[in-house]
Design a protein around this motif. Sequence first.
Motif, mmCIF file in Angstrom:
data_model
loop_
_atom_site.group_PDB
_atom_site.id
_atom_site.type_symbol
_atom_site.label_atom_id
_atom_site.label_comp_id
_atom_site.label_asym_id
_atom_site.label_seq_id
_atom_site.Cartn_x
_atom_site.Cartn_y
_atom_site.Cartn_z
ATOM 1 N N LEU A 76 0.860 -1.177 0.000
ATOM 2 C CA LEU A 76 0.000 0.000 0.000
ATOM 3 C C LEU A 76 0.896 1.226 0.000
ATOM 4 N N TRP A 86 -4.880 6.251 -2.229
ATOM 5 C CA TRP A 86 -3.920 5.174 -2.015
ATOM 6 C C TRP A 86 -3.641 4.451 -3.316
ATOM 7 N N PHE A 88 -2.340 0.647 -4.639
ATOM 8 C CA PHE A 88 -2.246 -0.730 -4.182
ATOM 9 C C PHE A 88 -1.482 -1.554 -5.201
#
Length: 123
Positions: A76, A86, A88
């Motif tokens: 992450l 974010w 990923f």
Amino acid sequence: MSSKLACALLIFAATIAATSASQAAWAIAQGDDGKPIVSRQYPVEGGARAQALRDCAKYTQNCKIVLADPQGCAALANYGTKSTKWGFGESHTKPRARQSAIASCEAIAGAGQCKVVHEFCGM
């Protein structure tokens, strides 16, 4: 060593290996607040997904699974402590998961802005 003892040790070792491998599934959920919720060490991916969604729903609405895997690695990445954006990454190795998370985050934040803040492997 007797053949019965050798057989018992082999069964024990296989059971330990199967238990370790079967406790590897993970999932990451994310809702309206943008914070990722990680659920790890489940025997099957479905269990990890369900738990991640339950945990996410305790804090926010409209939760969805953003990544899940029965054994692989995840990373992450974020570009600030107050950011809700974010990136990923998922792969069978941590370095590749890191690269993917950074690329995903930088697609939102711009080059050089992101860093990996959490990584793990389910294996």
